[in-house]
Write a protein that holds these residues in place. Structure first.
Motif, mmCIF file in Angstrom:
data_model
loop_
_atom_site.group_PDB
_atom_site.id
_atom_site.type_symbol
_atom_site.label_atom_id
_atom_site.label_comp_id
_atom_site.label_asym_id
_atom_site.label_seq_id
_atom_site.Cartn_x
_atom_site.Cartn_y
_atom_site.Cartn_z
ATOM 1 N N UNK B 259 0.807 -1.223 0.000
ATOM 2 C CA UNK B 259 0.000 0.000 0.000
ATOM 3 C C UNK B 259 0.844 1.279 0.000
ATOM 4 N N UNK B 264 -1.066 6.087 -5.880
ATOM 5 C CA UNK B 264 -2.206 5.269 -6.320
ATOM 6 C C UNK B 264 -2.489 4.159 -5.300
ATOM 7 N N UNK B 265 -1.409 3.498 -4.842
ATOM 8 C CA UNK B 265 -1.617 2.408 -3.880
ATOM 9 C C UNK B 265 -2.115 2.984 -2.551
ATOM 10 N N UNK B 268 -5.606 3.382 -2.968
ATOM 11 C CA UNK B 268 -6.188 2.047 -2.838
ATOM 12 C C UNK B 268 -6.389 1.701 -1.371
#
Lengths: 351, 351
Positions: B259, B264-265, B268
């Motif tokens: 993560x 972006x992660x 997420x």
């Protein structure tokens, strides 16, 4: 990991495993990409093999087929397996004993494999108990653990032998110059555990392995990667191996639920998918396929019975690394240093 | 889980654990929310306790303070701990032995706790080896595992006793009517493992526990939740417990990396955060805090030394559930049915 070297032959039991011979042939075809010089002595049902080989050009070019009329069922008792004279597994072991092959790879019945290996390939002089060793994932990288189930009851000498074999295994397959060794126990203090463990620790501390011997380690130290090698008896090692795999499976299962909750979490999944794939690969048991029965007069590698072609290929890699990086010479050298070569081999199972 | 019942007293070692007495008092204050009728016999340094109690109104109202001049360090050897006459831990055990309290909770030195419990609270008639039991996470829900380290070497009779105590523990703390019992081994086939395991399995199959006895289970069956109770010796249980916790920790650690890779992660992560929190809670060891030394003439609960207030509160919950759901009566009943009440208690450690 394998180094350039003179060509040599591996004997492969083509009939062992849940999807033999298909998976075996496909796995060999893949393994040969990285090891073009290796020769394969492919043992099994001649007719079936010659037919299937058409689809595997690299393997066809690199292998010799040897007929074996029988194969050992996955659920056959070792004692019964020993009586199957014409089995492909036995023929593969005999090829190693005869010096035709440097090692054997089979995805067949583990118990039968160990029994046949002990009787036909035979233990190295000074080794009373060949053991099952394999690589496990840890936060710090790969960790070698043994015994994973070959010896249910072990004494102090067996554990010292496992330490020697584990060190050599880590040097040969993980290319570590000076791997550290831990003895699995219920605590790290010197007084923890039973007499057997305290004796083994004492012997290691007073030996040439003293520098590499870290002392006692606990269950959580395996995945933390506290030492490169974790030594334990076959009962504890088997339970620890399966418990660790089960816990990782639980975590991945729960994670699946987390991402499948709703469209937002599914979007979240899309965003982290590449990282998740790397994570799964890191802890994927099939990446660690290829357990070695160490302490034998030849390299004997066991592939998981349900392994896919990739998995079988990595088991073949393990065998090749072990041969090319002279696993057994390293073990012999340590036994010599420890003056254990001459010692009588204990066969009795004591505690 | 606790049921309405007559008020009773728990003796609490206020000085045990890494952050005693603060965490102990805070934990009790929390536990009393759900158990307003419980009385607490709070044992430790009178002066310190009376001062701190001001901040814990519920506890102040529910407790009696008893002075104990000494406390047992976390790293003290059990043999030495037995000689500390004025320790808060010993006084708590004495309160149970004297019938002043139905159970004791301590976050102190485990080895000392087991030694004091055996000598002061004493084993139930028919139990040769009290064991350490606790609840583990699995894919199917909570699983009881024992022995977690109280007995390093065990024989068949000890394992049968563990099965009896594990069944009662699962009934009392997980409210299961008919929990299933598995015996931890290296394989599920009847011939696997050592003589000790085969004997224990045979005795269980021929007993009133036959219906609840599932047979042998393997390491991965613990987290799969194949049985509600997993029985093993204290060495294997301790290694399996810590290996499983270590593997889950590894998975969560790798997940953190996944993560944190990029924005972006991280996005997420935001999308799945609630689910991840539930997942962490599901496998969080502190949720399972509160191991019970089963097989004693009283309820003896060990909280993790590093547990926070929430963790200590759940250890108190475990003790209350065990008392209210008559854990020991359930054990006595089974021992009676199995005709083990009268049997001589074996103390020797054999294999």
């Amino acid at each position: 990991m394998a180094q350039a070297s003179v060509p040599f032959t591996l004997a492969v039991d083509a009939m062992g495993g849940d999807n033999a011979p298909k998976i075996v042939l496909a796995g060999l075809e893949t393994a040969l990409i990285h090891h073009p010089k290796i020769r394969i002595l492919l043992i099994g049902d001649e007719e079936i093999l010659n037919q299937s080989l058409k689809n595997y050009p690299r393997l066809s070019a690199a292998c010799t087929v040897r007929h074996a009329p029988e194969s050992i069922p996955m659920d056959m008792k070792p004692t019964a397996a020993l009586r199957v004279r014409g089995s492909s597994m036995r023929a593969a072991m005999e090829a190693v004993a005869a010096g035709e092959a440097r090692g054997v790879v089979s995805a067949g019945n583990s118990g039968a494999m160990l029994a046949l290996a002990k009787i036909i390939v035979k233990a190295l002089p000074g080794i009373s108990r060949p053991a099952m060793a394999a690589v496990q994932p840890s936060a710090r990288g790969d960790v070698v653990m043994l015994d994973l189930g070959a010896n249910i009851v072990c004494d102090a000498r067996n554990l010292v032998e496992f330490a020697i074999m584990g060190e050599a295994f880590a040097q040969a397959t993980l290319s570590l110059k000076a791997p550290t060794i831990g003895l699995l126990n219920v605590g790290s203090e010197d007084l923890k555990g039973d007499e057997r463990l305290r004796q083994a620790a004492e012997r290691l501390r007073d030996s040439v392995l003293a520098d590499s011997f870290h002392g006692f380690v606990e269950g959580h130290d395996i995945t933390a990667g506290v030492t490169d090698v974790v030594v334990t008896d076959g009962f504890t090692g088997n339970v620890a191996l399966k418990t660790g795999e089960g816990a990782l499976k639980l975590a991945l299962g729960l994670l699946r639920h987390v991402f499948q909750t709703n469209w937002l979490t599914k979007l979240g999944y899309m965003l982290v998918r590449p990282g998740l794939r790397r994570m799964r690969e890191w802890i994927d048991p099939s990446r660690y396929n290829g357990a070695v029965f160490v302490g034998l007069n030849g390299i004997v590698v066991k592939s998981h019975g349900g392994a896919d072609a990739e998995g079988f290929a990595s088991a073949v890699d393990v065998a090749i690394d072990a041969v090319e990086n002279t696993l057994n010479d390293k073990i012999r050298h340590r036994l010599e240093q420890l003056g254990m070569l001459g010692q009588p081999v204990e066969a009795k199972e004591q505690e």
